[in-house]
Design a protein around this motif. Structure first.
Motif, PDB file in Angstrom:
ATOM      1  N   ARG A  63       0.877  -1.203   0.038  1.00 55.94           N
ATOM      2  CA  ARG A  63      -0.028   0.007  -0.008  1.00 55.94           C
ATOM      3  C   ARG A  63       0.766   1.402   0.105  1.00 55.94           C
ATOM      4  NH1 ARG A  63      -4.602   1.479   4.448  1.00 55.94           N
ATOM      5  NH2 ARG A  63      -5.534   3.312   3.335  1.00 55.94           N
ATOM      6  N   GLY A  64       2.060   1.137   0.864  1.00 52.46           N
ATOM      7  CA  GLY A  64       2.787   2.462   0.865  1.00 52.46           C
ATOM      8  C   GLY A  64       3.572   3.005  -0.440  1.00 52.46           C
ATOM      9  N   VAL A  65       3.700   1.962  -1.507  1.00 54.86           N
ATOM     10  CA  VAL A  65       4.193   2.000  -2.603  1.00 54.86           C
ATOM     11  C   VAL A  65       3.258   2.834  -3.607  1.00 54.86           C
ATOM     12  CG1 VAL A  65       5.025   0.964  -4.778  1.00 54.86           C
ATOM     13  CG2 VAL A  65       5.748   0.209  -2.663  1.00 54.86           C
ATOM     14  N   ARG A  66       1.789   2.106  -3.391  1.00 54.71           N
ATOM     15  CA  ARG A  66       0.956   2.777  -4.349  1.00 54.71           C
ATOM     16  C   ARG A  66       0.669   4.138  -3.892  1.00 54.71           C
ATOM     17  NH1 ARG A  66      -1.741  -2.181  -3.128  1.00 54.71           N
ATOM     18  NH2 ARG A  66      -3.253  -0.994  -2.041  1.00 54.71           N
ATOM     19  N   VAL A  67       0.649   4.352  -2.531  1.00 49.78           N
ATOM     20  CA  VAL A  67       0.238   5.796  -2.029  1.00 49.78           C
ATOM     21  C   VAL A  67       1.421   7.031  -2.535  1.00 49.78           C
ATOM     22  CG1 VAL A  67       0.309   7.247   0.147  1.00 49.78           C
ATOM     23  CG2 VAL A  67      -0.818   5.046   0.103  1.00 49.78           C
ATOM     24  N   ARG A  68       2.804   6.454  -2.529  1.00 52.44           N
ATOM     25  CA  ARG A  68       3.707   7.307  -3.093  1.00 52.44           C
ATOM     26  C   ARG A  68       3.471   7.436  -4.310  1.00 52.44           C
ATOM     27  NH1 ARG A  68       8.159   3.178  -0.745  1.00 52.44           N
ATOM     28  NH2 ARG A  68       7.685   3.732   1.321  1.00 52.44           N
ATOM     29  N   THR A 100      12.691  10.341  -9.818  1.00 54.90           N
ATOM     30  CA  THR A 100      13.799   9.487  -9.726  1.00 54.90           C
ATOM     31  C   THR A 100      13.816   8.983  -8.436  1.00 54.90           C
ATOM     32  OG1 THR A 100      15.043  10.488 -11.555  1.00 54.90           O
ATOM     33  CG2 THR A 100      16.314   9.223  -9.995  1.00 54.90           C
ATOM     34  N   PHE A 101      13.587   9.985  -7.534  1.00 54.53           N
ATOM     35  CA  PHE A 101      13.612   9.619  -6.059  1.00 54.53           C
ATOM     36  C   PHE A 101      12.259   8.742  -5.722  1.00 54.53           C
ATOM     37  CE2 PHE A 101      15.936  13.804  -5.073  1.00 54.53           C
ATOM     38  CZ  PHE A 101      17.209  12.944  -4.863  1.00 54.53           C
ATOM     39  N   VAL A 102      11.067   8.896  -6.234  1.00 53.57           N
ATOM     40  CA  VAL A 102      10.056   8.045  -5.980  1.00 53.57           C
ATOM     41  C   VAL A 102      10.259   6.652  -6.808  1.00 53.57           C
ATOM     42  CG1 VAL A 102       7.577   7.888  -6.471  1.00 53.57           C
ATOM     43  CG2 VAL A 102       8.435   9.912  -5.765  1.00 53.57           C
ATOM     44  N   VAL A 106      10.269   3.028  -4.832  1.00 56.36           N
ATOM     45  CA  VAL A 106       9.497   2.118  -5.093  1.00 56.36           C
ATOM     46  C   VAL A 106      10.227   0.827  -5.575  1.00 56.36           C
ATOM     47  CG1 VAL A 106       7.819   1.384  -7.138  1.00 56.36           C
ATOM     48  CG2 VAL A 106       7.496   3.509  -6.193  1.00 56.36           C
ATOM     49  N   VAL A 107      11.387   0.641  -6.072  1.00 58.18           N
ATOM     50  CA  VAL A 107      11.979  -0.232  -6.537  1.00 58.18           C
ATOM     51  C   VAL A 107      12.562  -0.890  -5.233  1.00 58.18           C
ATOM     52  CG1 VAL A 107      14.113  -1.261  -7.479  1.00 58.18           C
ATOM     53  CG2 VAL A 107      12.786   0.469  -8.844  1.00 58.18           C
ATOM     54  N   ARG A 108      13.037  -0.079  -4.190  1.00 55.52           N
ATOM     55  CA  ARG A 108      13.636  -0.754  -3.042  1.00 55.52           C
ATOM     56  C   ARG A 108      12.323  -1.397  -2.134  1.00 55.52           C
ATOM     57  NH1 ARG A 108      16.113   4.156  -2.429  1.00 55.52           N
ATOM     58  NH2 ARG A 108      14.598   5.020  -0.902  1.00 55.52           N
ATOM     59  N   ARG A 109      11.267  -0.990  -2.365  1.00 54.54           N
ATOM     60  CA  ARG A 109      10.043  -1.691  -1.366  1.00 54.54           C
ATOM     61  C   ARG A 109       9.305  -2.583  -2.509  1.00 54.54           C
ATOM     62  NH1 ARG A 109       7.379  -3.199   2.400  1.00 54.54           N
ATOM     63  NH2 ARG A 109       5.418  -1.931   3.132  1.00 54.54           N
ATOM     64  N   ALA A 110       8.997  -2.410  -3.659  1.00 51.56           N
ATOM     65  CA  ALA A 110       8.373  -3.256  -4.529  1.00 51.56           C
ATOM     66  C   ALA A 110       9.439  -4.293  -5.136  1.00 51.56           C
ATOM     67  CB  ALA A 110       7.448  -2.551  -5.456  1.00 51.56           C
ATOM     68  N   GLY A 111      10.602  -3.900  -5.523  1.00 49.56           N
ATOM     69  CA  GLY A 111      11.503  -4.877  -6.184  1.00 49.56           C
ATOM     70  C   GLY A 111      11.417  -4.471  -7.615  1.00 49.56           C
ATOM     71  N   LEU A 112      12.888  -4.609  -8.179  1.00 45.07           N
ATOM     72  CA  LEU A 112      13.037  -4.122  -9.584  1.00 45.07           C
ATOM     73  C   LEU A 112      12.264  -5.208 -10.555  1.00 45.07           C
ATOM     74  CD1 LEU A 112      14.518  -2.375 -11.583  1.00 45.07           C
ATOM     75  CD2 LEU A 112      16.522  -3.960 -11.665  1.00 45.07           C
ATOM     76  N   PRO A 113      11.868  -6.478 -10.369  1.00 48.99           N
ATOM     77  CA  PRO A 113      10.979  -7.179 -11.100  1.00 48.99           C
ATOM     78  C   PRO A 113       9.708  -6.581 -11.314  1.00 48.99           C
ATOM     79  CG  PRO A 113      12.198  -8.679  -9.734  1.00 48.99           C
ATOM     80  CD  PRO A 113      12.446  -7.382  -9.193  1.00 48.99           C
ATOM     81  N   ALA A 114       9.053  -5.975 -10.302  1.00 46.45           N
ATOM     82  CA  ALA A 114       7.702  -5.718 -10.474  1.00 46.45           C
ATOM     83  C   ALA A 114       7.658  -4.146 -11.380  1.00 46.45           C
ATOM     84  CB  ALA A 114       7.162  -5.139  -9.102  1.00 46.45           C
ATOM     85  N   LEU A 132      19.150   6.164 -15.858  1.00 47.38           N
ATOM     86  CA  LEU A 132      18.683   7.477 -15.550  1.00 47.38           C
ATOM     87  C   LEU A 132      18.728   7.528 -13.960  1.00 47.38           C
ATOM     88  CD1 LEU A 132      16.531   8.823 -18.359  1.00 47.38           C
ATOM     89  CD2 LEU A 132      18.875   9.635 -17.756  1.00 47.38           C
ATOM     90  N   THR A 133      17.987   6.454 -13.456  1.00 48.83           N
ATOM     91  CA  THR A 133      17.557   6.505 -12.068  1.00 48.83           C
ATOM     92  C   THR A 133      18.723   5.737 -11.035  1.00 48.83           C
ATOM     93  OG1 THR A 133      16.563   4.450 -12.412  1.00 48.83           O
ATOM     94  CG2 THR A 133      15.127   6.540 -12.277  1.00 48.83           C
ATOM     95  N   GLY A 134      19.614   5.252 -11.820  1.00 53.06           N
ATOM     96  CA  GLY A 134      20.550   4.520 -10.858  1.00 53.06           C
ATOM     97  C   GLY A 134      20.288   3.250 -10.206  1.00 53.06           C
ATOM     98  N   LEU A 135      19.292   2.874 -10.984  1.00 55.89           N
ATOM     99  CA  LEU A 135      18.798   1.285 -10.494  1.00 55.89           C
ATOM    100  C   LEU A 135      19.617   0.230 -11.166  1.00 55.89           C
ATOM    101  CD1 LEU A 135      14.892   2.090 -11.479  1.00 55.89           C
ATOM    102  CD2 LEU A 135      16.031   2.123  -8.938  1.00 55.89           C
TER     103      LEU A 135
END
Length: 140
Positions: A63-68, A100-102, A106-114, A132-135
């Motif tokens: 939910r936190g990811v979707r809110v962000r 970029t920050f968001v 999101v990647v830290r919380r949801a994961g790069l595969p998502a 561009l985002t350093g991912l």
């Protein structure tokens, strides 16, 4: 006395926002995207907007990811920006930095595969987004 307190608070908030705005302008002036990096970021914009919308609608994500992401979409839709868009380069750079920050969050919380699963563009576009985002691209 109560009126004085309200004015002090309002002036304090206005000064804090002005200082934060000036610091952001200085930071953007120093690290602004140059040359092909800016063109690459602008080319990816439609795909990034679709990605954000798709991620925000994914009920499997926390939910936190979707809110962000919903807050990010609201910020991008509002006509008011930290730095007005009519200021060359810096006007759009603040949006790019916030996105970029968001996305990193999101990647830290949801994961790069998502993020990869919802990416609407090409593989090259996804690689550019990661640059561009350093991912990290490892594991995909």
């Amino acid at each position: 006395m109560t009126g004085s307190w309200g004015w002090d608070l309002l002036i304090g908030v206005a000064v804090a926002l002005l200082v934060a705005w000036l610091v952001l302008i200085a930071a953007l002036a120093v690290i602004r995207p140059r040359g092909t990096l800016l063109r690459e970021a602008l080319r990816l914009l439609p795909d990034v907007l679709r990605l954000i919308r798709r991620l925000a609608a994914d009920r499997d994500l926390p939910r936190g990811v979707r809110v962000r992401l919903a807050l990010l979409l609201a910020y991008l839709a509002l006509p008011i920006d930290l730095i007005p868009d009519f200021i060359p380069v810096l006007g759009y750079a603040d949006d790019a930095i916030i996105v970029t920050f968001v996305l990193r969050s999101v990647v830290r919380r949801a994961g790069l595969p998502a993020v990869r699963r919802h990416w609407p563009g090409t593989d090259d576009g996804f690689a550019a987004l990661c640059r561009l985002t350093g991912l990290p691209l490892q594991g995909l």
